[in-house]
Write a protein that holds these residues in place. Sequence first.
Motif, PDB file in Angstrom:
ATOM      1  N   ALA A  71       8.559  13.606  21.479  1.00  0.00           N
ATOM      2  CA  ALA A  71       7.364  14.450  21.475  1.00  0.00           C
ATOM      3  C   ALA A  71       6.202  13.679  22.104  1.00  0.00           C
TER       4      ALA A  71
ATOM      5  N   GLU B  43      14.857  12.443  18.892  1.00  0.00           N
ATOM      6  CA  GLU B  43      13.686  13.321  18.813  1.00  0.00           C
ATOM      7  C   GLU B  43      12.596  12.738  19.704  1.00  0.00           C
TER       8      GLU B  43
ATOM      9  N   TYR C  68       7.982  19.208  21.615  1.00  0.00           N
ATOM     10  CA  TYR C  68       8.992  18.544  20.791  1.00  0.00           C
ATOM     11  C   TYR C  68      10.382  18.883  21.318  1.00  0.00           C
ATOM     12  N   THR C  69      11.213  17.865  21.444  1.00  0.00           N
ATOM     13  CA  THR C  69      12.591  18.042  21.934  1.00  0.00           C
ATOM     14  C   THR C  69      13.544  17.327  20.995  1.00  0.00           C
TER      15      THR C  69
ATOM     16  N   ARG D 130       1.961  15.904  18.728  1.00  0.00           N
ATOM     17  CA  ARG D 130       2.856  15.934  17.559  1.00  0.00           C
ATOM     18  C   ARG D 130       3.140  14.515  17.097  1.00  0.00           C
TER      19      ARG D 130
ATOM     20  N   LEU E 273      17.206  21.408  21.474  1.00  0.00           N
ATOM     21  CA  LEU E 273      16.267  22.331  20.848  1.00  0.00           C
ATOM     22  C   LEU E 273      14.859  21.881  21.224  1.00  0.00           C
ATOM     23  N   SER E 274      14.043  22.807  21.732  1.00  0.00           N
ATOM     24  CA  SER E 274      12.681  22.470  22.141  1.00  0.00           C
ATOM     25  C   SER E 274      11.720  23.529  21.629  1.00  0.00           C
ATOM     26  N   ASP E 275      10.425  23.164  21.539  1.00  0.00           N
ATOM     27  CA  ASP E 275       9.406  24.154  21.197  1.00  0.00           C
ATOM     28  C   ASP E 275       8.193  23.983  22.104  1.00  0.00           C
ATOM     29  N   ALA E 276       7.180  24.855  21.907  1.00  0.00           N
ATOM     30  CA  ALA E 276       6.022  24.899  22.811  1.00  0.00           C
ATOM     31  C   ALA E 276       5.153  23.654  22.712  1.00  0.00           C
ATOM     32  N   SER E 277       5.271  22.892  21.637  1.00  0.00           N
ATOM     33  CA  SER E 277       4.446  21.685  21.486  1.00  0.00           C
ATOM     34  C   SER E 277       4.970  20.521  22.315  1.00  0.00           C
TER      35      SER E 277
END
Length: 249
Positions: free
Chosen positions: A236, A234, A100-101, A241, A94-98
């Motif tokens: 980042a 996790e 973060y993975t 972040r 799961l990843s996001d635009a910031s």
Amino acid sequence: FPAPPPQPQELPAAFPPAASSRSAPPAVPAPSDFPEPEAPSVPPPPPPAPPPELEGRTPSGGSGAEGGFEAEAAEGTLVQFPAEVNRPSVLEQLSDASGYTLIHWAVDAKKFDSQDKQHVSPQFDVRFPGHEVQTFQLVIYPTVVNDGRRGAGFKKAKGRGRIVLKCQSSELPPSFPHASFRLSIGKGAQRQPVRGPVAHDFCEQRCGGLPKRKEEWDFKSGVDTSRTVTITMELAPTATRTLGAAEAH
């Protein structure tokens, strides 16, 4: 003058004419007089046997056997389905635009009873904002018990070891940001407390891990009902972040 010869007398009508010495040919019956030939008597084939009906099929965690499906056939034969049916995916991301993975890596519990000296996860991509995608992997190493030939395997270490986050990209730009990550093992009732975060510069050193005093895990204690151990990581960039207060190596 002499007397005239006597006249032949006619046979009485009661006597039938003499039969001819040649017998008449036997009468040939007409085709319609022959009986119809009967078809040979063949018993009909037996009806096909119906497929066995499966009864009592239950998913793992229900009333069936742990770790898979099972069903009982009509004849009473037990059919065991493989435990892999209900196992989690090997790697979920799961990843996001910031940047973060979040990684969940399911490891077969049998690995921790083997003579293997390491176990490597599938590769996964990490994208930090403003940078190209980079490739990472998680690696598990057993605790070294002794310097013998088999002193560094998981079986000798009784399922204990450490987790390393490794950057597999051939080149990292000098501007690639520092990152922080944290680790945990198990899920549900077997979930162990998170350790970290740890700040690391992957440009300087491609492999990062927890501090020495916290790096060892008892992987067997994290085995769940699917007979796997879930490794959670996790990651980042530290500039965008915060995962928490970073720990020193």
